[in-house]
Design a protein around this motif. Structure first.
Motif, mmCIF file in Angstrom:
data_model
loop_
_atom_site.group_PDB
_atom_site.id
_atom_site.type_symbol
_atom_site.label_atom_id
_atom_site.label_comp_id
_atom_site.label_asym_id
_atom_site.label_seq_id
_atom_site.Cartn_x
_atom_site.Cartn_y
_atom_site.Cartn_z
ATOM 1 N N LEU A 1 1.149 -1.168 0.212
ATOM 2 C CA LEU A 1 -0.037 -0.291 0.144
ATOM 3 C C LEU A 1 1.043 1.306 0.016
ATOM 4 C CD1 LEU A 1 -0.042 0.793 3.233
ATOM 5 C CD2 LEU A 1 -1.866 -0.739 3.414
ATOM 6 N N SER B 1 -2.742 -6.469 0.697
ATOM 7 C CA SER B 1 -3.949 -5.668 0.752
ATOM 8 C C SER B 1 -4.471 -5.765 0.583
ATOM 9 C CB SER B 1 -3.348 -4.039 0.346
ATOM 10 O OG SER B 1 -3.259 -3.169 -0.293
ATOM 11 N N VAL B 2 -5.585 -5.597 1.585
ATOM 12 C CA VAL B 2 -6.866 -5.255 0.842
ATOM 13 C C VAL B 2 -7.386 -4.549 -0.143
ATOM 14 C CG1 VAL B 2 -8.244 -5.170 3.586
ATOM 15 C CG2 VAL B 2 -9.608 -6.324 1.493
ATOM 16 N N GLY B 3 -6.905 -2.828 1.229
ATOM 17 C CA GLY B 3 -6.962 -2.012 0.136
ATOM 18 C C GLY B 3 -6.837 -1.573 -1.096
ATOM 19 N N LEU C 1 -6.781 -10.989 6.367
ATOM 20 C CA LEU C 1 -6.738 -9.842 6.934
ATOM 21 C C LEU C 1 -8.119 -9.561 8.719
ATOM 22 C CD1 LEU C 1 -8.033 -7.337 5.608
ATOM 23 C CD2 LEU C 1 -5.548 -7.078 5.002
ATOM 24 N N ARG D 1 -9.016 4.201 6.719
ATOM 25 C CA ARG D 1 -8.215 4.726 5.343
ATOM 26 C C ARG D 1 -7.875 6.460 6.186
ATOM 27 N NH1 ARG D 1 -5.760 0.899 4.500
ATOM 28 N NH2 ARG D 1 -5.192 0.134 2.370
ATOM 29 N N HIS E 1 -0.535 2.477 11.748
ATOM 30 C CA HIS E 1 -1.194 1.160 10.496
ATOM 31 C C HIS E 1 -0.503 -0.250 10.899
ATOM 32 C CE1 HIS E 1 -2.935 1.402 6.311
ATOM 33 N NE2 HIS E 1 -2.699 0.526 6.986
ATOM 34 N N SER F 1 -3.987 -4.656 10.023
ATOM 35 C CA SER F 1 -3.917 -6.492 9.649
ATOM 36 C C SER F 1 -2.045 -7.138 10.600
ATOM 37 C CB SER F 1 -3.964 -6.632 7.976
ATOM 38 O OG SER F 1 -2.525 -5.816 8.314
ATOM 39 N N ARG G 1 -0.896 -11.474 8.736
ATOM 40 C CA ARG G 1 0.370 -11.318 7.488
ATOM 41 C C ARG G 1 1.254 -12.573 6.530
ATOM 42 N NH1 ARG G 1 1.979 -6.162 8.668
ATOM 43 N NH2 ARG G 1 0.236 -4.865 9.044
ATOM 44 N N MET H 1 -1.534 -13.540 3.790
ATOM 45 C CA MET H 1 -1.429 -11.707 2.785
ATOM 46 C C MET H 1 -0.334 -11.891 1.882
ATOM 47 S SD MET H 1 -2.440 -8.898 5.630
ATOM 48 C CE MET H 1 -2.342 -7.240 4.272
HETATM 49 C C1 DGY Z 1 -4.658 -3.314 4.373
HETATM 50 O O1 DGY Z 1 -4.848 -4.299 3.882
HETATM 51 O O2 DGY Z 1 -5.412 -2.268 2.903
HETATM 52 C C2 DGY Z 1 -4.381 -2.370 5.219
HETATM 53 O O3 DGY Z 1 -5.123 -1.478 5.671
HETATM 54 C C3 DGY Z 1 -3.283 -2.559 5.940
HETATM 55 O O4 DGY Z 1 -2.912 -4.053 5.892
#
Ligand code: DGY
Length: 352
Positions: free
Chosen positions: A83, A106-108, A131, A269, A317, A320, A326, A329
């Motif tokens: 990210l 990341s999920v975002g 996450l 965010r 931040h 997760s 992690r 991910m």
């Molecule tokens: C995401 O994955 O978007 C989180 O903000 C960080 O893991």
């Protein structure tokens, strides 16, 4: 005779090694070229990536520089990113036509220009689900830390402010019997609702673009308008993605609609919040307190006003940041990347 055996063996040896050499060079030629912008991920995933790709790696435990990205993206078929990397038009233009996939850890995905990727038929992989629990867990931790003033209390205990037990000292609002408003009722929002319910919240409200009737059933969460949620909630938890529509949705008007006793939590965010408006709201007592795991910018400068407020808890931040999440991910980012490169279905492809 001896001479004959020796030369036969030599020929066999040569043949064997030539074919191995051929296989090796073919494999090398066929390996896709991938750019990876960090090296501090689960070592087994990094090793697998190295064995399956021709990897250009930012070999430092920090975010890759823009110069590194721009210099190394040309000709790559895939990018394993984070990210902290801006995957924008300039970068995609520089990449050229070989780029097939952007796989983000990341999920975002607000750091990726999704439209530009779609126009170029570049697939995007991301990391939903793995996450969710970690982030929801941290959200509850941050909420309790903020409402029950844990950092402040620890500091008092550590520095001699704890002189005697006192009936009113270090008090804060309880979660039990409260009304909790969740903005964004996706996977993380729903998991937060379950956890809040376990703490005996009286009402759970949510604001979401679409109705999530089935998902809300188990927690009894009720869909309300954004305005209604702001007015009624004792705790307001922000769990939605950052988009053009949600940017700065928590602004001077939104804070003014909240209860003066409200506690605001953001683990999503920083861009969802007009930070100057939040500073004013906390300073003027428009709301009671805030807990932030995300800010603008990140990291927040050390002399920022938010760091000087005892009613604001700031985390770097880490939503997760469980070892399990992690690791999962890293693996999912790898699988997304490799599957896209091998023209196989991706386990988690972003489809908007
Ligand atoms: C995401 O994955 O978007 C989180 O903000 C960080 O893991």
């Amino acid at each position: 005779m001896v001479h004959l055996i020796t030369s036969n063996t030599a020929i066999k040896f040569l043949r064997f090694n030539t074919s191995r050499l051929k296989a090796f060079s073919t494999a090398m030629m066929e390996k896709p070229e991938v750019l990876m912008t960090r090296c501090d991920i689960a070592p087994n995933v990094l090793e697998e990536l190295k064995s399956r790709c021709k990897l250009t790696l930012w070999n430092k435990e920090s975010a890759a520089s823009r110069t590194f990205l721009l210099e190394n993206i040309p000709g790559k078929s895939g990018i394993f990113c984070f990210l902290t990397d801006k995957i924008d038009k300039e970068l995609l233009d520089t990449a050229g036509p070989n780029l097939k996939v952007v796989s983000t850890f990341s999920v975002g995905y607000d750091h990726i220009d999704v439209k530009e990727c779609q126009q170029r038929n570049i697939k995007i992989g991301y990391t939903p689900d793995v996450l969710t629990e970690a982030t929801a867990e941290l959200t509850l931790g941050l909420l309790l830390c903020t409402s029950r003033r844990l950092i402040e209390a620890h500091e008092e205990a550590r520095t001699g402010g704890w002189t005697t037990w006192s009936p009113s000292w270090m008090t804060g609002p309880g979660l039990g019997e409260s009304t909790v408003g969740i903005v964004g009722f996706g996977r993380i929002g729903q998991s937060v609702a379950l956890k809040v319910k376990a703490f005996n919240a009286k009402n759970i409200l949510y604001f979401n673009r679409s109705e999530k009737q089935n998902e809300a059933k188990i927690t009894g969460a009720v869909k309300v308008s954004f305005e209604e949620l702001l007015k009624q909630s004792d705790f307001i938890i922000c769990c939605c993605a950052l988009t053009k529509e949600t940017q700065n949705m928590f602004n001077i008007e939104s804070f003014a609609k909240m209860k003066r006793t409200a506690v605001f939590i953001n683990t999503s965010r920083g861009g969802l919040v007009d930070q100057n408006a939040l500073v004013d709201a906390l300073e003027n007592g428009t709301i009671r307190a805030a807990g932030l795991d995300v800010t603008v910018p990140e990291p927040l400068p050390l002399d920022h006003r938010l760091f000087k407020m005892s009613n604001c808890t700031i985390l770097p931040h880490i939503g997760s940041a469980t070892i399990e999440a992690r690791t999962a991910m890293a693996k999912l980012t790898l699988d997304n990347l490799m599957n896209a490169l091998e023209d196989k279905p991706m386990p988690a492809q972003l489809k908007l």
